[in-house]
Design a protein around this motif. Structure first.
Motif, PDB file in Angstrom:
ATOM      1  N   TRP A  90       0.838  -1.205   0.000  1.00  0.00           N
ATOM      2  CA  TRP A  90       0.000   0.000   0.000  1.00  0.00           C
ATOM      3  C   TRP A  90       0.869   1.248   0.000  1.00  0.00           C
ATOM      4  N   HIS A  91       0.517   2.215  -0.834  1.00  0.00           N
ATOM      5  CA  HIS A  91       1.247   3.480  -0.864  1.00  0.00           C
ATOM      6  C   HIS A  91       0.444   4.526  -1.633  1.00  0.00           C
ATOM      7  N   PHE A  92       0.870   5.770  -1.456  1.00  0.00           N
ATOM      8  CA  PHE A  92       0.446   6.872  -2.321  1.00  0.00           C
ATOM      9  C   PHE A  92       1.626   7.191  -3.227  1.00  0.00           C
ATOM     10  N   ASP A  93       1.356   7.623  -4.439  1.00  0.00           N
ATOM     11  CA  ASP A  93       2.431   8.049  -5.326  1.00  0.00           C
ATOM     12  C   ASP A  93       2.917   9.438  -4.915  1.00  0.00           C
ATOM     13  N   THR A  94       4.162   9.719  -5.231  1.00  0.00           N
ATOM     14  CA  THR A  94       4.722  11.043  -4.984  1.00  0.00           C
ATOM     15  C   THR A  94       4.167  12.046  -5.986  1.00  0.00           C
ATOM     16  N   LEU A 118      -4.900   5.656  -2.302  1.00  0.00           N
ATOM     17  CA  LEU A 118      -4.040   4.605  -1.759  1.00  0.00           C
ATOM     18  C   LEU A 118      -4.149   3.381  -2.671  1.00  0.00           C
ATOM     19  N   HIS A 119      -3.030   2.711  -2.947  1.00  0.00           N
ATOM     20  CA  HIS A 119      -3.096   1.577  -3.871  1.00  0.00           C
ATOM     21  C   HIS A 119      -1.970   0.588  -3.626  1.00  0.00           C
ATOM     22  N   ARG A 120      -2.161  -0.605  -4.137  1.00  0.00           N
ATOM     23  CA  ARG A 120      -1.143  -1.647  -4.056  1.00  0.00           C
ATOM     24  C   ARG A 120      -1.395  -2.673  -5.154  1.00  0.00           C
TER      25      ARG A 120
HETATM   26 FE   LIG Z   1       2.000   3.704  -7.098  1.00  0.00          FE
END
Ligand SMILES: [Fe+2]
Length: 133
Positions: free
Chosen positions: A5-9, A75-77
């Motif tokens: 899981w993360h947000f892009d910069t 949020l995505h993975r």
């Molecule tokens: Fe991403």
């Protein structure tokens, strides 16, 4: 292998799946779970602790699928890939502001390595908003 899981910069990406795994590798995302003005930690926490299933959508991409995605606020993975065939995706990342580059810590978490450009930009983050990550 999986992508956590993360947000892009950066604000948005164009991605193209070029090779589909035998099983798994579903793209999971929470559309606009945060905004440029609001982190929405409550809902993000729910997803990260496994209690936000109602906020998560899944997308099984096929080779040739082109995806336009606003990863800075969603949020995505990529869920775990199973089988002997790797999942390959070409990802083009865009920002409206020059100089946006991932932090050393985040880049290392996501990609396992950093470039000299990441090290040189550390501590001088350029972002389009004031979000923490
Ligand atoms: Fe991403």
């Amino acid at each position: 292998m999986e992508h956590p899981w993360h947000f892009d910069t950066n604000e948005f990406t164009v991605s193209l799946l070029t090779q589909e795994p035998e099983d798994g590798g579903v793209f999971e995302y929470c559309p606009n779970i945060r905004s440029a003005e609001a982190e929405n930690f409550g809902d993000v926490r729910r997803v990260l602790t496994g209690h936000g299933g109602d906020l998560v959508r899944g997308l099984r991409l096929r080779p040739g699928d082109l995806q336009l995605f606003r990863g800075r606020y969603s949020l995505h993975r990529v869920a775990a890939v199973r089988g002997d065939t790797a999942r390959h995706t070409a990802i083009l990342a865009y920002s409206e502001r020059p100089g946006v580059i991932g932090s050393v810590a985040r880049t290392r978490q996501l990609f396992g390595r950093v470039l000299p450009e990441h090290l040189a930009a550390e501590g001088r983050a350029v972002r389009v908003d004031r979000l923490l990550d």
